[in-house]
Motif scaffolding. Structure first.
Motif, mmCIF file in Angstrom:
data_model
loop_
_atom_site.group_PDB
_atom_site.id
_atom_site.type_symbol
_atom_site.label_atom_id
_atom_site.label_comp_id
_atom_site.label_asym_id
_atom_site.label_seq_id
_atom_site.Cartn_x
_atom_site.Cartn_y
_atom_site.Cartn_z
ATOM 1 N N LEU A 59 2.669 -6.386 -11.936
ATOM 2 C CA LEU A 59 2.077 -6.089 -10.624
ATOM 3 C C LEU A 59 0.559 -6.228 -10.676
ATOM 4 N N LEU A 60 -0.036 -5.619 -11.695
ATOM 5 C CA LEU A 60 -1.486 -5.657 -11.831
ATOM 6 C C LEU A 60 -1.973 -7.070 -12.101
ATOM 7 N N ARG A 61 -1.301 -7.766 -13.006
ATOM 8 C CA ARG A 61 -1.727 -9.136 -13.327
ATOM 9 C C ARG A 61 -1.669 -10.023 -12.081
ATOM 10 N N SER A 62 -0.646 -9.884 -11.282
ATOM 11 C CA SER A 62 -0.529 -10.704 -10.066
ATOM 12 C C SER A 62 -1.636 -10.400 -9.078
ATOM 13 N N ALA A 63 -2.074 -9.143 -9.039
ATOM 14 C CA ALA A 63 -3.112 -8.742 -8.095
ATOM 15 C C ALA A 63 -4.478 -9.328 -8.431
ATOM 16 N N LEU A 64 -4.653 -9.852 -9.642
ATOM 17 C CA LEU A 64 -5.952 -10.416 -10.014
ATOM 18 C C LEU A 64 -6.262 -11.713 -9.259
ATOM 19 N N LEU A 65 -5.234 -12.382 -8.761
ATOM 20 C CA LEU A 65 -5.403 -13.639 -8.018
ATOM 21 C C LEU A 65 -6.133 -14.687 -8.856
ATOM 22 N N GLN A 189 -25.986 -8.550 -2.115
ATOM 23 C CA GLN A 189 -25.208 -9.787 -2.232
ATOM 24 C C GLN A 189 -23.763 -9.542 -2.637
ATOM 25 N N GLN A 190 -23.463 -8.379 -3.169
ATOM 26 C CA GLN A 190 -22.148 -8.153 -3.762
ATOM 27 C C GLN A 190 -21.012 -8.316 -2.762
ATOM 28 N N GLN A 191 -21.210 -7.763 -1.561
ATOM 29 C CA GLN A 191 -20.148 -7.779 -0.566
ATOM 30 C C GLN A 191 -19.847 -9.203 -0.120
ATOM 31 N N ALA A 192 -20.900 -9.995 0.105
ATOM 32 C CA ALA A 192 -20.705 -11.387 0.514
ATOM 33 C C ALA A 192 -20.055 -12.185 -0.615
ATOM 34 N N LEU A 193 -20.488 -11.944 -1.847
ATOM 35 C CA LEU A 193 -19.887 -12.637 -2.992
ATOM 36 C C LEU A 193 -18.400 -12.336 -3.070
ATOM 37 N N ALA A 194 -18.040 -11.064 -2.917
ATOM 38 C CA ALA A 194 -16.636 -10.682 -2.986
ATOM 39 C C ALA A 194 -15.819 -11.336 -1.875
ATOM 40 N N SER A 195 -16.364 -11.353 -0.664
ATOM 41 C CA SER A 195 -15.614 -11.944 0.449
ATOM 42 C C SER A 195 -15.444 -13.443 0.246
ATOM 43 N N ASN A 196 -16.429 -14.093 -0.353
ATOM 44 C CA ASN A 196 -16.314 -15.530 -0.579
ATOM 45 C C ASN A 196 -15.326 -15.858 -1.690
ATOM 46 N N SER A 203 -10.469 -13.598 -6.478
ATOM 47 C CA SER A 203 -10.914 -12.213 -6.359
ATOM 48 C C SER A 203 -12.037 -11.965 -7.356
ATOM 49 N N LEU A 204 -13.116 -11.348 -6.889
ATOM 50 C CA LEU A 204 -14.225 -10.996 -7.775
ATOM 51 C C LEU A 204 -13.763 -9.997 -8.833
ATOM 52 N N ALA A 205 -13.054 -8.957 -8.399
ATOM 53 C CA ALA A 205 -12.530 -7.977 -9.350
ATOM 54 C C ALA A 205 -11.532 -8.613 -10.298
ATOM 55 N N PHE A 281 -16.386 -3.554 -4.773
ATOM 56 C CA PHE A 281 -15.577 -4.771 -4.765
ATOM 57 C C PHE A 281 -15.274 -5.288 -6.163
ATOM 58 N N TYR A 282 -16.059 -4.884 -7.157
ATOM 59 C CA TYR A 282 -15.752 -5.283 -8.525
ATOM 60 C C TYR A 282 -14.522 -4.545 -9.059
ATOM 61 N N MET A 283 -14.070 -3.546 -8.323
ATOM 62 C CA MET A 283 -12.973 -2.722 -8.805
ATOM 63 C C MET A 283 -11.834 -2.619 -7.796
ATOM 64 N N LEU A 284 -11.767 -3.579 -6.867
ATOM 65 C CA LEU A 284 -10.751 -3.548 -5.814
ATOM 66 C C LEU A 284 -9.801 -4.730 -5.937
ATOM 67 N N HIS A 285 -8.544 -4.422 -6.220
ATOM 68 C CA HIS A 285 -7.497 -5.444 -6.243
ATOM 69 C C HIS A 285 -6.628 -5.243 -5.010
ATOM 70 N N PRO A 286 -6.613 -6.205 -4.098
ATOM 71 C CA PRO A 286 -5.921 -6.026 -2.824
ATOM 72 C C PRO A 286 -4.476 -5.565 -3.001
ATOM 73 N N GLY A 287 -4.150 -4.466 -2.336
ATOM 74 C CA GLY A 287 -2.777 -3.976 -2.304
ATOM 75 C C GLY A 287 -2.359 -3.079 -3.453
#
Length: 372
Positions: A59-65, A189-196, A203-205, A281-287
């Motif tokens: 589950l965790l590995r898949s969340a890394l994208l 810049q972190q938030q924009a980097l993460a969204s990009n 995923s940045l994280a 955002f460096y520590m957020l894996h969607p879902g």
């Protein structure tokens, strides 16, 4: 039909606004109530620990994208300095198929193979140095001055990597995206980097986590490293990276986490740093929080040895959030008859630091499991 739009008792029926204190959604209580962590070991949905561990790790590995990398590491030595009983070396390597980066390594001169430690740098909103926060740099006076000031503030003036190298460990540290030679970012810049990264299907994280996995993999290719005795140590965001890496990689033999632990419920309180976006955002894996709480992820590493320290005066990690997470992790290690392999400790007099008195317990603990 009569519709009443005002009058006594109507205020409590007023729809909530969209955002409440701390950038939380107005329905945060209802959303938190749905976070039951159905994929946790304690959920009651699993009876075989190894199968649960494999399921949760996947589950965790898949969340890394982040796709698996296959390109050879192809390390190249760029600089070297003799430090008495060990060598300090800057190398370049292919950390993934997409990124060739620089790393700092410390190598004992004595014959190996040696135990090794992956050091994971913090965030600290200080981007000019990354790997240099934990291994003393050389060759540039400005970088050294910045790194020494950081060590003075958080590590009692000592570089953790050099302390470990003196004890006979091979040590490695890399920059995460945005720090040191892979930056420097500015905070906004972190938030924009993460969204990009999300715009790119990545995923940045996830990139940070996967590169940490690859760092362990790289160590296993070295003749002077005992691949069965690789440890991980991180402070602050590096502490987050440490328990995350132990969860992701079965090649990690022991893990020391300093100043990053809690539960989602305990940390998602108004005023806490995790609610600000940016560095989060460096520590957020969607879902992932819909499946596992923070201590559930760390517990994927059970029953391997793990030490987790927190400061009682650490404003980033409320004591109750930490103790709740400690208790949840202890349940998992206890379920595997491995209570003695998990150390959880709060230092009442300390804040968000890794001071010498803590180091003096952590390094012998690593020795116990990596240099028996």
């Amino acid at each position: 039909m009569l519709f009443v739009t005002s009058g006594p008792g109507m205020a409590e029926n007023k729809p909530p606004t969209g955002i409440i204190e701390g950038n939380l959604p107005a329905n945060v209580a209802a959303l938190k109530a749905q976070m039951t962590y159905p994929d946790a070991w304690q959920s009651g949905h699993f009876s075989d620990f190894t199968r649960w561990q494999q399921h949760a790790r996947q589950l965790l590995r898949s969340a890394l994208l982040t796709p698996d990398s296959h390109k050879p590491f192809a390390p190249q030595t760029l600089m070297e300095e003799d430090r008495g009983s060990y060598l300090a070396r800057k190398i370049a390597l292919n950390i993934t198929d997409d990124n060739r980066i620089n790393a700092l390594m410390l190598l004992p001169k004595a014959a190996g193979p040696h135990p090794a430690v992956v050091l994971l740098h913090d965030h600290g909103s200080k981007f000019d140095i990354g790997k240099e926060k934990v291994i003393r740099p050389w060759g540039d006076a400005e970088t050294l001055a910045s790194a020494q000031a950081w060590a003075d503030k958080f590590f009692s003036g000592r570089f953790p990597g050099d302390e470990l190298a003196r004890r006979g460990y091979v040590v490695i540290a890399i920059d995460s995206t945005g720090w040191g030679e892979r930056g420097p970012l500015v905070y906004e810049q972190q938030q924009a980097l993460a969204s990009n990264y999300f715009n790119l299907g990545r995923s940045l994280a996830g990139e940070m986590a996967y590169e940490d996995m690859r760092t362990v993999d790289f160590l296993t290719t070295l003749n002077n490293v005992d691949s069965k005795r690789i440890g991980v140590l991180g402070f602050s965001m590096g502490g987050f990276r440490a328990w995350q890496l132990a969860a992701l990689s079965d090649k990690v033999a022991a893990t020391a986490v300093i100043s990053w632990f809690g539960t989602y419920d305990g940390l998602m309180q108004p005023g806490n740093n995790v609610l600000r976006g940016q560095s989060a955002f460096y520590m957020l894996h969607p879902g992932m929080p819909a499946h596992l709480d923070i201590p559930d992820v760390a517990s994927i590493a059970a029953p391997k040895p793990m030490l987790i320290f927190s400061g009682g005066k650490d404003k980033l990690f409320p004591p109750q959030a930490v103790e709740d997470a400690f208790a949840r992790a202890r349940e998992v290690w206890a379920s595997q008859q491995a209570d003695d392999r998990l150390v959880t400790k709060s230092w009442p007099e300390l804040g968000h630091v890794f001071y010498q008195q803590q180091q003096d317990e952590v390094y012998p603990w690593l020795d116990k499991w990596l240099r028996p």
